[in-house]
Design a protein around this motif. Structure first.
Motif, PDB file in Angstrom:
ATOM      1  N   GLN A  51       0.840  -1.178   0.000  1.00 36.91           N
ATOM      2  CA  GLN A  51       0.000   0.000   0.000  1.00 36.91           C
ATOM      3  C   GLN A  51       0.883   1.239   0.000  1.00 36.91           C
ATOM      4  OE1 GLN A  51      -3.376  -0.317   2.822  1.00 36.91           O
ATOM      5  NE2 GLN A  51      -2.503  -2.301   3.349  1.00 36.91           N
ATOM      6  N   ALA A  52       0.625   2.116  -0.951  1.00 36.53           N
ATOM      7  CA  ALA A  52       1.453   3.310  -1.084  1.00 36.53           C
ATOM      8  C   ALA A  52       1.229   4.257   0.079  1.00 36.53           C
ATOM      9  CB  ALA A  52       1.121   4.015  -2.396  1.00 36.53           C
ATOM     10  N   GLY A  53       2.326   4.827   0.568  1.00 40.09           N
ATOM     11  CA  GLY A  53       2.240   5.874   1.572  1.00 40.09           C
ATOM     12  C   GLY A  53       1.871   5.423   2.964  1.00 40.09           C
ATOM     13  N   VAL A  54       2.002   4.115   3.263  1.00 40.46           N
ATOM     14  CA  VAL A  54       1.679   3.637   4.599  1.00 40.46           C
ATOM     15  C   VAL A  54       2.949   3.170   5.294  1.00 40.46           C
ATOM     16  CG1 VAL A  54      -0.665   2.989   3.987  1.00 40.46           C
ATOM     17  CG2 VAL A  54       1.178   1.306   3.769  1.00 40.46           C
ATOM     18  N   SER A  55       2.886   3.103   6.615  1.00 36.18           N
ATOM     19  CA  SER A  55       4.052   2.752   7.419  1.00 36.18           C
ATOM     20  C   SER A  55       4.340   1.261   7.358  1.00 36.18           C
ATOM     21  CB  SER A  55       3.816   3.166   8.872  1.00 36.18           C
ATOM     22  OG  SER A  55       3.660   4.555   8.981  1.00 36.18           O
ATOM     23  N   THR A  56       5.602   0.911   7.569  1.00 31.57           N
ATOM     24  CA  THR A  56       6.015  -0.463   7.782  1.00 31.57           C
ATOM     25  C   THR A  56       6.801  -0.503   9.085  1.00 31.57           C
ATOM     26  OG1 THR A  56       8.042  -0.134   6.504  1.00 31.57           O
ATOM     27  CG2 THR A  56       6.108  -0.943   5.303  1.00 31.57           C
ATOM     28  N   GLY A  57       6.978  -1.704   9.632  1.00 31.14           N
ATOM     29  CA  GLY A  57       7.703  -1.823  10.889  1.00 31.14           C
ATOM     30  C   GLY A  57       6.842  -1.415  12.076  1.00 31.14           C
ATOM     31  N   ARG A  58       7.494  -0.957  13.138  1.00 25.96           N
ATOM     32  CA  ARG A  58       6.790  -0.592  14.374  1.00 25.96           C
ATOM     33  C   ARG A  58       6.721   0.920  14.521  1.00 25.96           C
ATOM     34  NH1 ARG A  58       7.426  -2.321  20.704  1.00 25.96           N
ATOM     35  NH2 ARG A  58       6.200  -4.076  19.976  1.00 25.96           N
TER      36      ARG A  58
ATOM     37  N   PRO B 152      -1.366  -3.886   8.516  1.00 30.36           N
ATOM     38  CA  PRO B 152      -1.177  -3.894   9.968  1.00 30.36           C
ATOM     39  C   PRO B 152      -1.074  -5.307  10.525  1.00 30.36           C
ATOM     40  CG  PRO B 152      -3.429  -3.321   9.415  1.00 30.36           C
ATOM     41  CD  PRO B 152      -2.686  -3.360   8.129  1.00 30.36           C
ATOM     42  N   LYS B 153      -0.099  -5.514  11.402  1.00 27.08           N
ATOM     43  CA  LYS B 153       0.095  -6.787  12.088  1.00 27.08           C
ATOM     44  C   LYS B 153      -0.349  -6.718  13.535  1.00 27.08           C
ATOM     45  CE  LYS B 153       4.404  -7.757  11.819  1.00 27.08           C
ATOM     46  NZ  LYS B 153       5.658  -8.537  11.947  1.00 27.08           N
ATOM     47  N   ALA B 154      -0.174  -5.560  14.176  1.00 26.29           N
ATOM     48  CA  ALA B 154      -0.419  -5.491  15.611  1.00 26.29           C
ATOM     49  C   ALA B 154      -0.739  -4.065  16.027  1.00 26.29           C
ATOM     50  CB  ALA B 154       0.805  -5.989  16.380  1.00 26.29           C
ATOM     51  N   ILE B 155      -1.611  -3.934  17.010  1.00 26.27           N
ATOM     52  CA  ILE B 155      -1.790  -2.685  17.736  1.00 26.27           C
ATOM     53  C   ILE B 155      -1.794  -3.028  19.211  1.00 26.27           C
ATOM     54  CG2 ILE B 155      -3.039  -1.426  15.939  1.00 26.27           C
ATOM     55  CD1 ILE B 155      -5.640  -2.133  17.397  1.00 26.27           C
ATOM     56  N   GLY B 156      -1.424  -2.094  20.057  1.00 27.10           N
ATOM     57  CA  GLY B 156      -1.436  -2.412  21.461  1.00 27.10           C
ATOM     58  C   GLY B 156      -0.833  -1.350  22.335  1.00 27.10           C
ATOM     59  N   ILE B 157      -0.558  -1.746  23.570  1.00 29.20           N
ATOM     60  CA  ILE B 157       0.077  -0.862  24.536  1.00 29.20           C
ATOM     61  C   ILE B 157       1.248  -1.578  25.195  1.00 29.20           C
ATOM     62  CG2 ILE B 157      -1.942   0.558  24.982  1.00 29.20           C
ATOM     63  CD1 ILE B 157      -2.417  -1.014  27.529  1.00 29.20           C
ATOM     64  N   VAL B 158       2.237  -0.793  25.578  1.00 31.70           N
ATOM     65  CA  VAL B 158       3.469  -1.301  26.182  1.00 31.70           C
ATOM     66  C   VAL B 158       3.536  -0.840  27.627  1.00 31.70           C
ATOM     67  CG1 VAL B 158       5.981  -1.353  26.017  1.00 31.70           C
ATOM     68  CG2 VAL B 158       4.599  -1.097  23.939  1.00 31.70           C
TER      69      VAL B 158
ATOM     70  N   SER C 132       1.365   3.338  23.601  1.00 31.95           N
ATOM     71  CA  SER C 132       0.703   2.590  22.534  1.00 31.95           C
ATOM     72  C   SER C 132       1.690   2.292  21.414  1.00 31.95           C
ATOM     73  CB  SER C 132      -0.488   3.374  21.984  1.00 31.95           C
ATOM     74  OG  SER C 132      -0.063   4.558  21.343  1.00 31.95           O
ATOM     75  N   TYR C 133       1.363   1.309  20.602  1.00 32.12           N
ATOM     76  CA  TYR C 133       2.209   0.980  19.461  1.00 32.12           C
ATOM     77  C   TYR C 133       1.363   0.339  18.371  1.00 32.12           C
ATOM     78  CZ  TYR C 133       2.166  -4.035  20.448  1.00 32.12           C
ATOM     79  OH  TYR C 133       1.769  -5.332  20.637  1.00 32.12           O
ATOM     80  N   ALA C 134       1.914   0.287  17.184  1.00 20.25           N
ATOM     81  CA  ALA C 134       1.315  -0.437  16.063  1.00 20.25           C
ATOM     82  C   ALA C 134       2.438  -1.045  15.246  1.00 20.25           C
ATOM     83  CB  ALA C 134       0.465   0.490  15.204  1.00 20.25           C
ATOM     84  N   GLU C 135       2.186  -2.201  14.657  1.00 19.36           N
ATOM     85  CA  GLU C 135       3.167  -2.859  13.812  1.00 19.36           C
ATOM     86  C   GLU C 135       2.564  -3.175  12.453  1.00 19.36           C
ATOM     87  OE1 GLU C 135       4.765  -6.289  15.689  1.00 19.36           O
ATOM     88  OE2 GLU C 135       5.991  -5.136  17.087  1.00 19.36           O
ATOM     89  N   PHE C 136       3.390  -3.041  11.403  1.00 17.77           N
ATOM     90  CA  PHE C 136       2.949  -3.260  10.032  1.00 17.77           C
ATOM     91  C   PHE C 136       3.948  -4.177   9.329  1.00 17.77           C
ATOM     92  CE2 PHE C 136       1.787   0.907  11.582  1.00 17.77           C
ATOM     93  CZ  PHE C 136       0.423   0.977  11.323  1.00 17.77           C
TER      94      PHE C 136
END
Length: 299
Positions: A54-61, A86-92, A76-80
């Motif tokens: 997907q163009a213009g979207v984040s990768t990694g954490r 998206p692979k993950a969303i959450g809190i640390v 909070s965090y998100a992983e792609f």
């Protein structure tokens, strides 16, 4: 410095949940003096997702906002993945956030003069909880196909209803779909066991369409201010002779699902568990996007 993490992992686009993909296994690694202690993941699925990058979207954490909790912080965090899915969303949780937590029943939010004496008793007339609002990273929150936008973290030092089940010190981790202004518009009042406005209590207990909830989840009128109604699963271990450690909740209001929630005790987090739990998903959702399929807690 040690850290605990709570989040959700592995997203796929689906409007019906009959073809869900298991979350990807992830290994925690030590980096200098920073170590992840506990991970709570929630696998999500969504409809109409392409495998193309997907163009213009984040990768990694991506890291998001943080709040001071106990002696530490929660972020909070998100992983792609490499394609931007998206692979993950959450809190640390920083490990020290599990220490020095408030012991008073309430932080003084969401109070109602129940006995009409013109005063508010913090011990008996406020929501028995301490709350923090933690926005998800903008890289996730700004994407329309990810319905979850922010986290409401609640610490309940004495637990909450029902007695003998959830009356242990624990965290409620709400992943909200509903905008924060609508959630915080659910006000204290005289109705229900958690004391909300009567008109809003009626809206909160309005039935969902049958395909928008798993049949095991039941309405027990557990409507709380600044949250909504909580659907519980009476087949969960804590309702069948086992001690409460963690459990899954669906939040609803006015006939729609408004949040997904993981509840877990402080003692359970301190035990450094490593486990995954498949979620009981509904047949369909009313809003297209990425939704959980399993929840994992990893040391």
């Amino acid at each position: 410095m040690k850290y605990s993490v709570i989040g959700s992992e592995r997203l796929r686009l689906e409007s019906a949940w009959d073809t869900v993909q298991p979350p990807m296994t992830r290994r925690l690694r030590e980096e200098s003096n920073l170590r992840k202690i506990v991970l709570l993941f929630t696998a999500l699925a969504v409809m109409g997702c392409s495998d193309n990058k997907q163009a213009g979207v984040s990768t990694g954490r991506s890291l998001g906002a943080n709040s001071s909790v106990g002696n530490g912080t929660v972020s909070s965090y998100a992983e792609f993945d490499k394609n931007g899915a998206p692979k993950a969303i959450g809190i640390v949780f920083q490990a020290s956030a599990l220490e020095g937590l408030p012991s008073a029943p309430s932080d003084g939010h969401h109070c109602f003069d129940r006995n009409k004496d013109g005063k508010v008793d913090l011990q008996t007339e406020c929501l028995d909880s301490h709350e923090w609002v933690i926005p998800l990273p903008s890289e996730a929150a700004r994407r329309s196909e990810i319905p979850f936008k922010w986290v409401g973290l609640n610490w309940n030092p004495h637990g909450h209803i029902p007695p003998g089940v959830y009356d242990l010190p624990h965290f409620d981790v709400h992943f909200y779909i509903e905008p924060i202004e609508k959630i915080f518009a659910i006000e204290p009042g005289p109705c229900g066991s958690e004391f909300v406005r009567c008109d809003q209590f009626k809206l909160a207990t309005r039935p969902l369409p049958s395909n928008y909830t798993h049949p095991d989840f039941k309405n027990v009128d557990a409507v709380a201010p600044a949250m909504g109604n909580h659907l519980i699963d009476p087949t969960s271990p804590e309702f069948n002779g086992k001690k409460f450690t963690r459990s899954w909740i669906y939040g609803v209001y006015d006939g729609r699902v408004t949040f997904f929630e993981e509840m877990l005790t402080r003692d359970y987090l301190l035990s450094r568990p490593t486990a995954c739990f498949p979620l009981k998903s509904p047949a369909a959702v009313n809003l297209r996007g990425y939704y959980p399929t399993q929840s994992c807690i990893r040391y």
